[in-house]
Scaffold this motif. Sequence first.
Motif, PDB file in Angstrom:
ATOM      1  N   MET A   1       0.825  -1.202   0.000  1.00  0.00           N
ATOM      2  CA  MET A   1       0.000   0.000   0.000  1.00  0.00           C
ATOM      3  C   MET A   1       0.864   1.259   0.000  1.00  0.00           C
ATOM      4  O   MET A   1       0.584   2.195  -0.734  1.00  0.00           O
ATOM      5  N   LEU A   3       3.880   1.536  -1.082  1.00  0.00           N
ATOM      6  CA  LEU A   3       4.575   1.614  -2.365  1.00  0.00           C
ATOM      7  C   LEU A   3       3.666   2.215  -3.436  1.00  0.00           C
ATOM      8  O   LEU A   3       4.112   3.020  -4.255  1.00  0.00           O
ATOM      9  N   ASP A   4       2.382   1.840  -3.415  1.00  0.00           N
ATOM     10  CA  ASP A   4       1.427   2.428  -4.358  1.00  0.00           C
ATOM     11  C   ASP A   4       1.292   3.934  -4.122  1.00  0.00           C
ATOM     12  O   ASP A   4       1.214   4.712  -5.068  1.00  0.00           O
ATOM     13  N   ARG A   5       1.283   4.333  -2.849  1.00  0.00           N
ATOM     14  CA  ARG A   5       1.177   5.766  -2.520  1.00  0.00           C
ATOM     15  C   ARG A   5       2.397   6.513  -3.040  1.00  0.00           C
ATOM     16  O   ARG A   5       2.265   7.599  -3.628  1.00  0.00           O
ATOM     17  N   GLU A   7       4.338   5.662  -5.535  1.00  0.00           N
ATOM     18  CA  GLU A   7       4.259   5.721  -6.999  1.00  0.00           C
ATOM     19  C   GLU A   7       3.257   6.775  -7.452  1.00  0.00           C
ATOM     20  O   GLU A   7       3.496   7.507  -8.420  1.00  0.00           O
ATOM     21  N   ASN A   8       2.118   6.895  -6.753  1.00  0.00           N
ATOM     22  CA  ASN A   8       1.139   7.936  -7.090  1.00  0.00           C
ATOM     23  C   ASN A   8       1.708   9.335  -6.833  1.00  0.00           C
ATOM     24  O   ASN A   8       1.500  10.256  -7.625  1.00  0.00           O
ATOM     25  N   GLU A  11       4.094  10.192  -9.589  1.00  0.00           N
ATOM     26  CA  GLU A  11       3.364  10.583 -10.790  1.00  0.00           C
ATOM     27  C   GLU A  11       2.855  12.018 -10.659  1.00  0.00           C
ATOM     28  O   GLU A  11       2.992  12.823 -11.593  1.00  0.00           O
TER      29      GLU A  11
END
Length: 149
Positions: A1, A3-5, A7-8, A11
Motif C-alpha cells: 500500500m 509503495l502504491d502511494r 508511486e502515485n 506521478e
Amino acid sequence: MALDRIENLLEKYFEAESSIAEEKELKDYFASSDVAQHLEQYKPIFGYAIQAKQEQFTATIPLKTNKRKSVVWLSVAASVIVLLGVGLFTFSHYNQPEYQDLGTIDDPEVAFRETQKALAMISESVNKGIGSMEYINEYEKSKNKIFKK
C-alpha cells in the motif's frame, strides 16, 4: 500500500501537481534506506536536496577596494572638465565682435523691395514643400482604396 502511494506521489510530482507536504514525503522516503529497487533511479533527484542543504560555502572572498585611487581619479577628471568649461566659455565670449552690422537699410523703398525678395524666397520654399505633400496625399488615397477604410 505504501509503495502504491509513493508511486502515485511520484506521478503527481512529475505532473507538477504535488503539494509541498507530498514532496516532503517523497524526500523522506528516498532518504531512507528501504527504497524499492524499481524506484532507485529516482533517489538522486530527491537525495540532491538533502545533500545540497548540508553543503556550505567556506571559502573567503578577498575584496580589494581602491577607494583612494578612484577618488583621486574622479577629482582629477572633475578638475579637467571644469577647466575645459571655463576655457571654452572665455574663448567663445571674448572672440565675438561686440557690434555686428545686421544689414540695416535707411531707405524705406529699398527695405520694402528687400523684404519682398526675402518673402518670395520663403514662399517658394514653402510651396515646394506643399507640392511634396501631394505625393503623400496620393499615397493615402491609394492606401485607403486598397484597405477600404
